[in-house]
Design an enzyme around this catalytic site. Structure first.
Site, short mmCIF file in Angstrom:
data_model
loop_
_atom_site.label_atom_id
_atom_site.label_comp_id
_atom_site.label_asym_id
_atom_site.label_seq_id
_atom_site.Cartn_x
_atom_site.Cartn_y
_atom_site.Cartn_z
N HIS A 152 12.40 -4.56 -2.64
CA HIS A 152 12.94 -3.58 -1.68
C HIS A 152 14.31 -3.08 -2.14
CE1 HIS A 152 9.87 -5.40 1.06
NE2 HIS A 152 9.74 -4.12 1.38
N ASN A 153 14.31 -2.30 -3.20
CA ASN A 153 15.53 -1.70 -3.73
C ASN A 153 15.35 -0.19 -3.81
OD1 ASN A 153 13.86 -1.30 -6.02
ND2 ASN A 153 14.40 -3.35 -6.77
N SER A 206 14.56 1.66 -6.23
CA SER A 206 13.41 2.08 -7.03
C SER A 206 12.16 2.18 -6.15
CB SER A 206 13.15 1.10 -8.18
OG SER A 206 14.27 1.07 -9.04
N GLN A 237 -3.09 -10.43 -3.91
CA GLN A 237 -3.34 -9.00 -4.06
C GLN A 237 -4.72 -8.61 -3.54
OE1 GLN A 237 -1.30 -6.31 -5.24
NE2 GLN A 237 0.16 -7.91 -4.69
#
Length: 818
Positions: free
Chosen positions: A546-547, A549, A767
Site C-alpha cells: 500500500h504505497n 506505486s 492467491q
C-alpha cells in the site's frame, strides 16, 4: 398582566409586587425627574404604571404579540450595578425579579421562565456564575432565554469571551452602573437577541403546523439540499426523514413518467424567484410513481437571494385508483389485501390518527408521528412485501414446501444477504482467514496491549522532492516508460524504478492531462503538480504494497476503464474527474495494516471512526484536508460551489466503496440493477431499444453503481495483470500480511489471518482463494459490462499458474530454477 412596581427583597426570591400609580412618569421622564441620572443614590423606586401594552413584532406575514419582558437579576449583594439594572428595568417597563443565591435564582427561573437573565460574574467568592448559567441552560425552557454576564473592567489585557460562551452566556456586559448605560443595554438586548429568540419560538409554532398538515411538505436549501420533510410527506412517499435530510434533490430517484424537459422547466422558473405550480410524477420509496399537484415557492432571504425552496404536494385522486389497482395485481397475498387500508393512507388521504388526532403534549405527538413512520416503512420496504407474500403462501402449502419457506425466511431476516457463507476452517483455512481479515472489522477481543497508530499531521512535501516539473520537462527516460500508459499491459514497476518510487506524480500528470482534468477544474498545471506531489508524499514508501506505486497502478486501471465505450456512455465528465481523483487518493496514509488489525489494537483511527470503514474513512477525510489547507495545491479552488459538492460526494463514495465488507453488496447490486436489465434488453430487441439502454446506463443510481464497480475492479485488478506483474503484486501483499502477523504476535494481539505466517504460508493457495472468492464473479460482471477480453485471458492464465504451483505443493511465488 399588570406591570410590576415596588421591589421586595429577601435572600431568596425578589420580584415586583406593586399597584398602579396615576402619577408615574413615562420612561423618558424617569431619569431626569427622579434620579438625576445616577441610580446609585439609593432612592426608593417609584411605582410604575400597571397598564400593559403588548409589543407587536412582524415575523414574515405573521404578526406576533408579546408581553413586557421578564428579567431576572442575580446579584449576591445590592450595589450600584444591581441598582442600575433595577432602575433600567423600571424605566423600560420590564417585569423584574431579583435573586441573591443560585438556588433562589433557579427556583425563580423555573417559576417564571424569564426572557432575559443578568448574572453578576464579578465576584466568584459569592457564587459561581458560570455554574449557575449551566444549571439554567440545563432546563429545557431556557432554550430561548438570553443570559448576560456582568464582568469587571479588565485591568490589563482583554480576556477571552469563550469561557462565557461555553458556559451558555449569550453576551457580556462590562460593569457600568450608569442608569442610561444599563437602560441602553436592555433596549439593545430587547430589540436584538431577545426579539430574535422570540421569533425562533414562533418558528416552533410554524413547524408544528407543518407537522400537522395533511399535505406533503418539503423544504430545501438554495443548493437543493433537503432540509425538512413533514410526516405527511413520509407517509405518502414511504421515506423516513433520516433517509432524505442532507441529500441533494438529484439523489432522490425520479419517476420516468415525467416529460424529459419538465425538471429543467421547473428549475429555470424557480431559480428566477418565480413560483411554479403543476402536475408532477414523484417516485415513492417502493418504486411506484405517484401523480401529484405540486407548488414550489422560492423563499428570498439574506442578501436578497433565494435561500430556500418550499414544495407543497398533494396526490391526485384519479391516479390513486389506478395505483391501488396495480398494487393489488402485483401483491396477491392475503396479508397485503388485509393491509389495504394502510395503502389508502399512503396513496392520498393520510391516516387521521397519525396527523390530526395527536395529543397536545410533545411526547404524544412524537409517538404518533414515529408510529406513522415505522408503519409506513414496514409496509413499503420491498423485503417486507416479500416476507408477507411468503407467509401467505405458507398457509396453503404442503408441509415440505412450508418448511423450505421457513428456511428462506430465516435467510431473508439476516443482515448478511450479500455475503456468501463459508465452510469450516478445516475445509479452507486460506479463504476463511483472507475473508475474515478483509471483510470484518476485527475480533473485538480485549487485549492487555494496545497498538496506538497515531493520527499524525499530514506530511508536507520533503524539500528534496520539490521539482519544477510539468508535462513538457519530464525526464526523457521517465517519459519513455510512460509511452504506452494507455495500454493494459503498461509496466508500473518499471515506472516505479525510473521515478525512484515516485510514479504517482508523473503518471498522474500524464493521465490527468489526457482527460483534461485541469481544464475541467479550471486549475493551473502547477497546482495539479503540487497536489500530486503532496498526495504522493503522504503514501508510506515503507509499505511493501500500500504505497504510491499501488495508487499509481489503480489510477492507471481507472483511466483504462474510463476509455471503454460502455463506461463512457454511462458517465459524465464530472464522474470521470471524480474517478481519477478517487483512485489517486484512495489509500493515502495507509499504515500497511488492515482494518481488523486497527480495531483489535484500539488504534486512534479505529476509535475516531467507531471501528467502521476505518481506513477508507481516513483516506477520504485526509485527502480533502491535504487538498484544501493550502491554495498552492488546492485543485478545487476555482470550481463553483455546487460542482464542488457533487465532485466531493462522488470522490468520498468511491473511496468508501473500496472497503471490502460491502464487496458482495456492491457486486450484486451492479449485476441486478445493470447487467441483468441490459442482458434482457439484448435478448428481446438487440440494439433497437437504445432509449431503454440509455436510461439504464445514465440513471443517477446506476451511475453511482458503475463508479463503485469501476474503482473496486481497479483496486484489486492485480490477478488480471500480465503474469509478471501479477506475481510481483502477490509477493508485495503477502509481505505486508506477513509483517502484520509478526506485529500481532509481538504485541500480543489477536492474529487476524493465521495462515499468513511467513514460515508456513502457501502464497499460491492464498492467491487461488482470493481469485475464487473475490475476483472471478466481480470481473465476470465487469467484463460483461465493459468488454475486457484481455483482462479475462490474463486472469485465466494467472489462475492456472497458481494452480500449477499448488499442485506441486510449492508455497513460493515462483517455481525453483530447473
Amino acid at each position: 398582566m399588570g406591570c410590576a412596581s415596588s421591589i421586595h427583597i429577601s435572600d431568596r426570591v425578589v420580584y415586583h409586587s406593586g399597584k398602579e400609580s396615576e402619577d408615574s412618569h413615562s420612561p423618558q421622564q424617569t431619569n431626569t425627574t427622579q434620579h438625576q441620572g445616577n441610580p446609585a443614590s439609593g432612592l426608593p423606586l417609584k411605582p410604575l404604571s400597571s397598564k400593559t401594552t403588548l409589543t407587536e413584532v412582524q415575523f414574515g406575514p405573521m404578526k406576533l404579540f408579546k408581553d413586557p419582558l421578564q428579567v431576572l437579576l442575580v446579584f449576591a449583594k445590592e450595589d450600584s450595578q444591581s441598582n442600575g439594572f433595577c432602575w433600567a428595568c423600571e424605566k423600560a417597563t420590564f417585569r423584574c425579579s431579583m435573586a441573591r443565591t443560585p438556588e433562589s435564582a433557579l427556583e425563580c427561573f423555573l417559576e417564571k421562565h424569564h426572557d432575559l437573565v443578568i448574572i453578576d460574574h464579578r465576584h466568584s467568592r459569592h457564587f459561581d456564575a458560570e455554574a449557575l448559567c449551566r444549571s439554567i441552560r440545563a432546563v429545557n425552557s431556557s432554550e430561548n432565554t438570553v443570559i448576560v454576564a456582568v464582568v469587571k473592567r479588565p485591568d490589563r489585557e482583554e480576556a477571552s469571551v469563550m469561557p462565557l460562551i461555553n458556559a451558555g452566556f449569550n453576551r457580556r456586559y462590562v460593569e457600568n452602573a450608569n442608569m442610561m448605560a444599563c437602560y441602553n443595554e436592555l433596549l439593545q438586548l430587547e430589540h436584538g437577541e431577545v426579539r430574535a429568540q422570540f421569533k425562533l419560538r414562533a418558528g416552533n409554532a410554524i413547524f408544528t403546523a407543518l407537522e400537522q398538515s395533511q399535505e406533503a411538505i418539503e423544504i430545501t436549501s438554495e443548493d437543493q439540499v433537503i432540509q425538512y420533510v413533514n410526516p405527511a410527506y413520509e407517509s405518502i412517499m414511504g421515506y423516513q426523514q433520516g433517509e432524505l435530510i442532507g441529500k441533494e434533490i438529484i439523489e432522490v430517484p425520479k419517476s420516468e413518467k415525467n416529460k424529459p424537459d419538465l425538471l429543467e422547466t421547473i428549475n429555470s422558473c424557480i431559480r428566477k424567484g418565480k413560483e411554479w405550480q403543476g402536475i408532477y410524477y414523484a417516485k415513492k420509496k417502493n418504486g411506484d410513481s405517484i401523480q401529484q399537484n405540486v407548488k414550489i415557492t422560492p423563499v428570498i432571504g439574506q442578501g436578497g437571494k433565494i435561500r430556500h425552496y418550499v414544495s407543497i404536494n398533494w396526490p391526485l385522486n384519479d391516479n390513486n385508483k389506478s395505483d391501488k389497482t396495480s398494487e393489488r395485481v402485483q401483491a396477491e397475498s392475503q396479508t397485503d389485501i388485509q393491509s389495504s387500508k394502510h395503502k389508502d393512507r399512503r396513496k392520498g388521504s393520510l391516516d387521521v390518527r397519525s396527523t390530526t388526532s395527536r395529543g397536545s403534549d410533545g411526547s404524544s405527538q412524537r409517538r404518533h408521528s414515529s408510529m406513522a413512520r415505522i408503519h409506513s416503512m414496514t409496509i413499503e420496504a420491498p423485503i417486507t412485501k416479500v416476507i408477507n407474500i411468503i407467509n401467505a403462501a405458507q398457509e396453503s402449502s404442503p408441509m415440505p414446501v412450508a418448511e423450505a419457506l421457513d428456511r428462506v425466511l430465516e435467510i431473508l431476516r439476516t443482515t448478511e444477504l450479500y455475503s456468501p457463507q463459508l465452510g469450516t476452517k478445516d475445509e479452507d483455512p486460506h479463504t476463511n482467514d483472507l475473508v475474515g481479515g478483509l471483510m470484518t472489522d476485527g475480533l473485538r477481543r480485549l487485549s492487555g496491549n494496545e497498538y496506538i497508530l497515531s493520527t499524525k499531521q499530514p506530511h508536507h512535501i520533503p524539500s528534496h522532492l520539490i521539482t519544477p516539473l510539468s508535462l513538457n520537462d519530464i525526464p526523457p527516460r521517465i517519459a519513455q516508460t510512460m509511452e504506452n500508459e494507455d495500454s493494459w499491459d503498461f509496466d508500473i514497476v518499471n515506472l516505479e524504478a525510473a521515478t525512484l518510487k515516485r510514479p504517482l506524480t508523473y503518471l498522474g500528470l500524464k493521465i490527468f492531462s489526457r482527460f483534461g482534468v485541469c481544464e475541467f477544474l479550471n486549475c493551473p498545471e502547477a497546482t495539479l503538480r503540487s497536489w500530486l506531489q503532496v498526495i504522493e508524499a503522504n503514501y508510506h514508501s515503507t509499505n511493501s504494497y500500500h504505497n504510491s506505486s499501488h495508487a499509481a497502478d489503480v489510477l492507471h486501471a481507472t483511466a483504462y476503464f474510463l476509455c471503454k465505450e460502455r463506461v463512457k456512455q454511462s458517465l459524465d465528465p464530472i464522474d470521470e474527474v471524480a474517478a481519477l481523483i478517487a483512485a489517486t487518493v484512495h489509500d493515502v496514509d495507509h499504515p500497511g495494516r488492515t482494518n481488523s488489525f486497527l480495531c483489535n489494537a484500539g488504534s486512534e483511527l479505529a476509535i475516531l471512526y467507531n471501528d467502521t470503514a476505518v481506513l477508507e474513512s481516513h483516506h477520504a477525510a485526509l485527502a480533502f484536508q491535504i487538498t484544501t489547507r493550502d491554495d498552492k495545491c488546492n485543485i478545487f479552488k476555482n470550481i463553483e460551489r455546487n460542482e464542488y459538492r457533487t465532485l466531493r460526494q462522488a470522490i468520498i463514495d468511491m473511496v468508501l466503496a473500496t472497503e471490502m465488507t460491502k464487496h458482495f453488496e456492491h457486486v450484486n447490486k451492479f449485476v441486478n440493477s445493470i447487467n441483468k436489465p441490459l442482458a434482457a434488453l439484448e435478448e428481446n430487441g438487440g440494439n433497437s431499444d437504445e432509449e431503454n439502454v440509455k436510461s439504464i446506463l445514465t440513471s443517477p443510481e446506476n451511475r453511482i453503481l458503475v463508479k463503485r464497480m469501476l474503482i473496486k475492479c481497479a483496486d484489486i485488478s492485480n490477478p488480471c495483470r500480465p503474469q509478471e506483474l501479477c506475481i510481483e503484486w502477490a509477493g508485495r501483499i503477502s509481505e505486508e500480511y506477513f509483517a502484520q502477523t509478526d506485529e500481532e504476535k509481538r504485541q500480543g494481539l489477536p492474529v487476524v489471518m493465521p495462515v499468513f505466517d511467513r514460515n508456513t504460508c502457501s502464497i499460491p493457495k492464498s492467491q487461488i482463494s482470493f481469485i475464487d472468492y473475490f475476483i472471478t464473479d466481480m470481473f465476470d460482471a465487469w467484463d460483461a459490462f465493459a468488454d475486457l477480453p484481455n483482462l479475462m485471458q490474463h486472469l485465466d492464465n494467472n489462475f492456472k499458474y497458481w494452480k500449477g504451483l499448488d499442485e506441486r505443493k510449492l508455497h513460493s511465488l515462483r517455481p525453483p530454477p530447473e
